[in-house]
Design a protein around this motif. Structure first.
Motif, PDB file in Angstrom:
ATOM      1  N   LYS A   1       0.877  -1.164   0.000  1.00 58.50           N
ATOM      2  CA  LYS A   1       0.000   0.000   0.000  1.00 58.50           C
ATOM      3  C   LYS A   1       0.920   1.221   0.000  1.00 58.50           C
ATOM      4  O   LYS A   1       2.010   1.182   0.558  1.00 58.50           O
ATOM      5  CB  LYS A   1      -0.871  -0.035   1.263  1.00 58.50           C
ATOM      6  CG  LYS A   1      -1.995   0.961   1.300  1.00 58.50           C
ATOM      7  CD  LYS A   1      -2.873   0.677   2.517  1.00 58.50           C
ATOM      8  CE  LYS A   1      -3.993   1.671   2.711  1.00 58.50           C
ATOM      9  NZ  LYS A   1      -3.678   3.067   2.661  1.00 58.50           N
ATOM     10  N   ASN A   2       0.444   2.293  -0.635  1.00 61.12           N
ATOM     11  CA  ASN A   2       1.266   3.504  -0.645  1.00 61.12           C
ATOM     12  C   ASN A   2       1.160   4.266   0.669  1.00 61.12           C
ATOM     13  O   ASN A   2       0.064   4.557   1.128  1.00 61.12           O
ATOM     14  CB  ASN A   2       0.811   4.421  -1.803  1.00 61.12           C
ATOM     15  CG  ASN A   2       1.390   3.975  -3.130  1.00 61.12           C
ATOM     16  OD1 ASN A   2       2.503   3.468  -3.192  1.00 61.12           O
ATOM     17  ND2 ASN A   2       0.642   4.158  -4.196  1.00 61.12           N
ATOM     18  N   TYR A   3       2.300   4.558   1.242  1.00 56.71           N
ATOM     19  CA  TYR A   3       2.357   5.385   2.447  1.00 56.71           C
ATOM     20  C   TYR A   3       3.311   6.533   2.189  1.00 56.71           C
ATOM     21  O   TYR A   3       4.285   6.387   1.444  1.00 56.71           O
ATOM     22  CB  TYR A   3       2.843   4.576   3.645  1.00 56.71           C
ATOM     23  CG  TYR A   3       1.836   3.569   4.145  1.00 56.71           C
ATOM     24  CD1 TYR A   3       0.793   3.959   4.992  1.00 56.71           C
ATOM     25  CD2 TYR A   3       1.931   2.239   3.766  1.00 56.71           C
ATOM     26  CE1 TYR A   3      -0.135   3.026   5.443  1.00 56.71           C
ATOM     27  CE2 TYR A   3       1.007   1.306   4.220  1.00 56.71           C
ATOM     28  CZ  TYR A   3      -0.021   1.708   5.058  1.00 56.71           C
ATOM     29  OH  TYR A   3      -0.941   0.800   5.497  1.00 56.71           O
ATOM     30  N   THR A   4       3.015   7.664   2.843  1.00 53.92           N
ATOM     31  CA  THR A   4       3.917   8.805   2.738  1.00 53.92           C
ATOM     32  C   THR A   4       4.695   8.945   4.043  1.00 53.92           C
ATOM     33  O   THR A   4       4.113   8.825   5.125  1.00 53.92           O
ATOM     34  CB  THR A   4       3.114  10.089   2.452  1.00 53.92           C
ATOM     35  OG1 THR A   4       2.425   9.912   1.209  1.00 53.92           O
ATOM     36  CG2 THR A   4       4.038  11.294   2.333  1.00 53.92           C
TER      37      THR A   4
ATOM     38  N   ASP B   1      -1.105   7.463   5.559  1.00 54.66           N
ATOM     39  CA  ASP B   1      -1.806   7.139   4.312  1.00 54.66           C
ATOM     40  C   ASP B   1      -1.455   8.191   3.257  1.00 54.66           C
ATOM     41  O   ASP B   1      -1.493   9.390   3.542  1.00 54.66           O
ATOM     42  CB  ASP B   1      -3.317   7.154   4.600  1.00 54.66           C
ATOM     43  CG  ASP B   1      -4.115   6.518   3.483  1.00 54.66           C
ATOM     44  OD1 ASP B   1      -3.874   6.873   2.306  1.00 54.66           O
ATOM     45  OD2 ASP B   1      -4.964   5.654   3.777  1.00 54.66           O
ATOM     46  N   SER B   2      -1.138   7.735   2.069  1.00 55.80           N
ATOM     47  CA  SER B   2      -0.659   8.684   1.055  1.00 55.80           C
ATOM     48  C   SER B   2      -1.748   9.642   0.580  1.00 55.80           C
ATOM     49  O   SER B   2      -1.450  10.667  -0.027  1.00 55.80           O
ATOM     50  CB  SER B   2      -0.062   7.931  -0.134  1.00 55.80           C
ATOM     51  OG  SER B   2      -1.043   7.115  -0.726  1.00 55.80           O
TER      52      SER B   2
ATOM     53  N   THR C   1       6.789   9.068  -0.984  1.00 59.21           N
ATOM     54  CA  THR C   1       5.674   8.128  -0.943  1.00 59.21           C
ATOM     55  C   THR C   1       6.150   6.815  -1.530  1.00 59.21           C
ATOM     56  O   THR C   1       6.675   6.784  -2.646  1.00 59.21           O
ATOM     57  CB  THR C   1       4.469   8.674  -1.734  1.00 59.21           C
ATOM     58  OG1 THR C   1       4.024   9.870  -1.085  1.00 59.21           O
ATOM     59  CG2 THR C   1       3.329   7.683  -1.784  1.00 59.21           C
ATOM     60  N   VAL C   2       6.024   5.773  -0.740  1.00 58.82           N
ATOM     61  CA  VAL C   2       6.498   4.456  -1.197  1.00 58.82           C
ATOM     62  C   VAL C   2       5.466   3.374  -0.940  1.00 58.82           C
ATOM     63  O   VAL C   2       4.709   3.454   0.032  1.00 58.82           O
ATOM     64  CB  VAL C   2       7.834   4.035  -0.522  1.00 58.82           C
ATOM     65  CG1 VAL C   2       9.019   4.485  -1.326  1.00 58.82           C
ATOM     66  CG2 VAL C   2       7.926   4.507   0.901  1.00 58.82           C
ATOM     67  N   ALA C   3       5.469   2.383  -1.806  1.00 60.25           N
ATOM     68  CA  ALA C   3       4.588   1.223  -1.619  1.00 60.25           C
ATOM     69  C   ALA C   3       5.298   0.246  -0.695  1.00 60.25           C
ATOM     70  O   ALA C   3       6.342  -0.307  -1.046  1.00 60.25           O
ATOM     71  CB  ALA C   3       4.287   0.575  -2.956  1.00 60.25           C
TER      72      ALA C   3
END
Ligand SMILES: *[C@@H]1O[C@H](CO)[C@@H](O)[C@H](O)[C@H]1NC(C)=O
Ligand SMILES: *[C@@H]1O[C@H](CO)[C@@H](O)[C@H](O)[C@H]1NC(C)=O
Ligand SMILES: *[C@@H]1O[C@H](CO)[C@@H](O)[C@H](O)[C@H]1NC(C)=O
Ligand SMILES: *[C@@H]1O[C@H](CO)[C@@H](O)[C@H](O)[C@H]1NC(C)=O
Ligand SMILES: *[C@@H]1O[C@H](CO)[C@@H](O)[C@H](O)[C@H]1NC(C)=O
Length: 248
Positions: free
Chosen positions: A119-122, A151-152, A165-167
């Protein structure tokens, strides 16, 4: 004749076992340290001249009984275990900061990807601490700045700066023992490399060796049979000659 059959079987068996040793060398595991994981194809220990071959990107390092793998984007990670069936490699961060790894590790030029759904998170870097429910990542934060994984989709708060921002498999949680869960990677091998491994070693090779081994043994047996027949014929001739001499 019974003796020949036994000899023949022994011959084939000994040939087979010596050949199997060679073919299975590829699957012969080595270890780095007593507690280290078994290392075999597609992995190998860098600099060790094994009979085995390996695939690019699967080189491990062995230092002070510790198995590690090097990622140019991050550095060395310790290899805790490797499951060849599920293609799962379990890594540990020597600095014990999984989110530092998540933030920096770039797997795009490697055969690996995360074992879990992503999941993408920042990553936020904030000059002041955010109120709960936000929890800072302790190993990335200091007294003067606070790092969070959010959460992005969330807008970046005023006192913060979006780092990246990375998965990744999960956001930081104080309740999650992330060093156990986090660093599981799986690897890709192309279809041909995979089936080659199986066909090559277990199937066609073995049956071809069986054929070669048997033919060699048959050849040896036939030669032995011919020689022994010759000796017997010669012996009989000698015997006859002796008898003729005796009679004359
Ligand atoms: C590695 O393990 C071996 C065998 O257990 C031990 O003799 C050796 O001292 C260890 N080396 C290091 C650097 O820990
Ligand atoms: C990872 O590396 C690739 C190739 O070097 C690059 O194109 C990509 O932008 C990098 N990804 C991240 C998230 O930095
Ligand atoms: C994360 O975001 C990037 C860029 O918006 C997108 O390409 C990618 O599919 C997203 N990944 C996940 C797991 O949602
Ligand atoms: C956050 O910012 C501080 C200085 O403002 C910097 O020293 C630190 O490296 C940053 N951390 C991250 C993870 O970007
Ligand atoms: C491996 O064997 C399977 C079936 O036995 C076959 O379909 C496949 O083409 C073989 N692969 C190679 C590389 O020989």
């Amino acid at each position: 004749m019974g003796g020949f059959i036994i000899l023949f079987l022994l011959c084939v068996l000994s040939f087979q076992s010596s050949v199997l040793k060679v073919t299975h060398a590829r699957f012969q595991a080595t270890k780095c340290g007593d507690a280290g994981p078994d290392i075999h194809y597609p992995y190998k220990i860098k600099g060790q001249h094994q009979h085995t071959d390996s695939l690019p990107g699967f080189e491990l390092l062995c230092k002070d009984n510790l198995t590690t793998i090097h990622f140019p984007s991050y550095g060395d990670l310790e290899v805790k275990s490797i499951s060849y069936d599920t293609k799962n490699i379990h890594l540990l961060d020597p600095k014990k900061c999984v989110h530092h790894v998540f933030l920096n590790l770039n797997l795009s030029l490697t055969p690996f990807h995360y074992f879990y759904v992503l999941k993408n998170y920042t990553y936020l870097n904030c000059s002041t601490a955010l109120p709960p429910p936000f929890v800072e990542v302790p190993c990335l934060s200091a007294a003067s700045y606070h790092v969070y994984t959010v959460d992005s989709a969330l807008p970046v708060p005023g006192s913060c700066e979006g780092v990246k921002t990375v998965a990744i498999p999960f956001a930081y949680s104080p309740y999650l023992s992330d060093s156990i869960l986090g660093l599981r990677l799986t690897w890709d091998m192309s279809e041909t490399e995979d089936s080659k491994t199986i066909n090559h070693t277990r199937g066609s090779h073995t049956s071809r060796n069986l054929v070669i081994g048997s033919s060699m043994c048959v050849f040896v047996m036939v030669m032995l049979l011919l020689i022994s027949t010759k000796i017997r014929v010669a012996a009989r001739n000698n015997h006859q000659k002796e008898e003729q001499l005796l009679h004359s």
